[in-house]
Design a protein around this motif. Sequence first.
Motif, short mmCIF file in Angstrom:
data_model
loop_
_atom_site.label_atom_id
_atom_site.label_comp_id
_atom_site.label_asym_id
_atom_site.label_seq_id
_atom_site.Cartn_x
_atom_site.Cartn_y
_atom_site.Cartn_z
N PHE A 98 2.69 -2.77 6.46
CA PHE A 98 4.01 -2.17 6.69
C PHE A 98 3.83 -0.70 7.07
O PHE A 98 2.77 -0.11 6.84
CB PHE A 98 4.87 -2.30 5.42
CG PHE A 98 4.99 -3.71 4.94
CD1 PHE A 98 5.72 -4.65 5.65
CD2 PHE A 98 4.37 -4.11 3.76
CE1 PHE A 98 5.83 -5.96 5.20
CE2 PHE A 98 4.47 -5.42 3.31
CZ PHE A 98 5.19 -6.35 4.03
N GLY A 151 9.03 -2.96 5.39
CA GLY A 151 8.87 -3.54 4.07
C GLY A 151 9.30 -4.99 4.12
O GLY A 151 9.70 -5.50 5.18
N ARG A 191 7.18 -2.49 -0.40
CA ARG A 191 7.27 -1.38 0.55
C ARG A 191 5.95 -1.10 1.26
O ARG A 191 5.93 -0.68 2.42
CB ARG A 191 7.74 -0.12 -0.19
CG ARG A 191 7.85 1.13 0.68
CD ARG A 191 8.85 0.94 1.81
NE ARG A 191 8.79 2.04 2.77
CZ ARG A 191 7.94 2.13 3.78
NH1 ARG A 191 7.03 1.18 3.97
NH2 ARG A 191 7.98 3.14 4.61
#
Length: 230
Positions: free
Chosen positions: A24, A36, A41
């Motif tokens: 990500f 995310g 995340r």
Amino acid sequence: MIDIRPFASLGHADHGWLDARHHFSFASYHDPARMGWGRIRVWNDDRIAARSGFPPHPHRDMEIVTYVRTGAITHQDSMGNKGRTAAGDVQVMSAGTGVQHAEYNLEDEATTLFQIWIQTDRPGARPSWGAMPFPKDDRQGHFQLLASGDPDDGSLTINADAQVLGATLPAGGRIELAADPERHLYLVPSGRVTVNGVEASARDGIAVTGETRLEIVARDDAELVLVDAG
């Protein structure tokens, strides 16, 4: 929905001592389509050279999970914690109100690990750190719970509605897993697998949502790391 994020498409940063792949957006890698997955995340696939590592730096209000794939990592932080986490084992840090930490590879060989950040459910909580051994032989052919938001389940505790699981499968082996279609699952295998018939290669990211059941079949010997998050 099962979305394969090929390893070759991941963000890449090579700093010499650190060769990192980003599932990500992270640091200088930015992809608006990969910010995310649910509450997950960050998922970094890091290779840290021998006798090197991350010097002290701060975090706050994030649940940080480190899964060591090969070698070992030595942690120290501003709370006074210090510990060595070896291959197959896991450490977690709830950054809470703020903490400084360093992660060093003090070994004579490279260390490879996953660094996973999950958005916290308890902003402003007191920071904490913990580590546990998880022998790979104990999860042959099934998923073992490594970390979760439930402090009473015998795994490492994080302040998030999430579970981190690990498994190993021999080539031809199979695992079936119930899934909540409202949640976001992310799986990274060390070898080729199929998930509900969809093929993925080693170190690809497999993003899953909207499924009620997963059937994972290993085409190679494979180590599996899975995060199930809201």
